[in-house]
Design a protein around this motif. Structure first.
Motif, short mmCIF file in Angstrom:
data_model
loop_
_atom_site.label_atom_id
_atom_site.label_comp_id
_atom_site.label_asym_id
_atom_site.label_seq_id
_atom_site.Cartn_x
_atom_site.Cartn_y
_atom_site.Cartn_z
N ARG A 182 13.00 55.53 37.66
CA ARG A 182 13.18 55.94 36.11
C ARG A 182 13.73 57.50 36.33
N PHE A 183 14.84 57.95 35.61
CA PHE A 183 15.05 59.23 35.33
C PHE A 183 14.57 59.83 34.08
N GLY A 184 13.67 60.32 33.70
CA GLY A 184 13.34 60.51 32.27
C GLY A 184 12.39 59.11 32.04
N GLU A 185 12.98 58.69 30.83
CA GLU A 185 12.45 57.41 30.50
C GLU A 185 13.35 55.98 30.79
N GLU A 186 14.43 56.21 31.39
CA GLU A 186 15.41 55.00 31.55
C GLU A 186 15.69 54.91 32.79
N THR A 187 15.85 53.53 33.16
CA THR A 187 16.64 53.31 34.47
C THR A 187 17.97 52.93 34.32
N PHE A 188 18.82 52.76 35.45
CA PHE A 188 20.02 52.65 35.24
C PHE A 188 20.45 51.42 34.47
N TYR A 189 19.70 50.26 34.66
CA TYR A 189 19.95 49.17 33.78
C TYR A 189 19.46 49.11 32.29
N ASP A 190 18.69 50.02 32.06
CA ASP A 190 18.40 50.29 30.46
C ASP A 190 19.68 51.11 29.81
N VAL A 191 20.24 51.93 30.46
CA VAL A 191 21.35 52.58 30.24
C VAL A 191 22.41 51.66 29.97
N TYR A 192 22.81 50.92 30.81
CA TYR A 192 23.93 49.79 31.09
C TYR A 192 23.55 48.77 29.67
N ARG A 193 22.38 48.25 29.42
CA ARG A 193 22.40 47.19 28.55
C ARG A 193 22.48 48.17 27.12
N ARG A 194 22.01 49.17 26.76
CA ARG A 194 22.23 49.94 25.52
C ARG A 194 23.78 50.07 25.30
N LYS A 195 24.64 50.65 26.47
CA LYS A 195 26.02 50.80 26.38
C LYS A 195 26.60 49.57 25.92
N GLN A 196 25.98 48.36 26.67
CA GLN A 196 26.90 47.24 26.46
C GLN A 196 26.62 46.67 24.83
N SER A 197 25.31 46.84 24.36
CA SER A 197 25.40 46.49 22.95
C SER A 197 26.03 47.52 22.16
N GLU A 198 25.97 48.69 22.58
CA GLU A 198 26.90 49.75 21.38
C GLU A 198 28.29 49.50 21.59
N ARG A 199 28.81 48.96 22.61
CA ARG A 199 30.15 48.49 22.71
C ARG A 199 30.42 47.13 21.78
N GLN A 200 29.63 46.44 21.83
CA GLN A 200 29.61 44.89 21.16
C GLN A 200 29.59 45.34 19.83
N TYR A 201 28.52 46.16 19.30
CA TYR A 201 28.56 46.56 17.82
C TYR A 201 29.99 47.15 17.32
N GLU A 202 30.49 48.00 18.08
CA GLU A 202 31.65 48.88 17.67
C GLU A 202 32.83 47.87 17.58
N ALA A 203 32.77 46.73 18.64
CA ALA A 203 33.99 45.64 18.60
C ALA A 203 33.77 44.90 17.23
N ARG A 204 32.52 44.52 16.94
CA ARG A 204 32.21 43.55 15.88
C ARG A 204 32.66 44.49 14.26
N THR A 205 32.23 45.95 14.37
CA THR A 205 32.58 46.53 13.22
C THR A 205 34.10 46.85 13.09
N GLU A 206 35.05 46.83 13.98
CA GLU A 206 36.11 46.98 14.00
C GLU A 206 36.73 45.85 13.54
N ASN A 207 36.39 44.45 14.08
CA ASN A 207 37.02 43.26 13.66
C ASN A 207 36.59 43.03 12.05
N GLY A 208 35.62 43.59 11.70
CA GLY A 208 35.14 43.44 10.18
C GLY A 208 34.04 42.08 10.27
N GLU A 209 33.50 41.97 11.21
CA GLU A 209 32.66 40.91 11.40
C GLU A 209 31.22 40.89 10.60
#
Length: 72
Positions: A44-71
């Motif tokens: 862990r660096f701080g409070e996150e591991t690499f995979y914590d950051v990866y999962r968070r970024k992936q969910s952020e991208r999915q959320y942005e894609a859904r909001t752009e499509n108006g879902e």
């Protein structure tokens, strides 16, 4: 002595050149990959591991894609 000559001499120390050729280095790369994976999962660096950051970024991208499509 040139650096490349030192590297060649060091690589000659790895056994199995006649039988395996370049593939004699494969176990080293396998172990290195496993060590990298363990490091990325458990250290862990701080409070996150690499995979914590990866999962968070992936969910952020999915959320942005859904909001752009108006879902939502």
């Amino acid at each position: 002595m040139l650096v490349s000559e030192r590297v060649k001499r060091f690589l000659q120390l790895v056994p199995g050149q006649r039988r395996f050729g370049f593939y004699r280095f494969l176990p080293f790369f396998f172990v290195l990959g496993g060590a990298m994976e363990w490091f990325m999962i458990n250290v862990r660096f701080g409070e996150e591991t690499f995979y914590d950051v990866y999962r968070r970024k992936q969910s952020e991208r999915q959320y942005e894609a859904r909001t752009e499509n108006g879902e939502f």
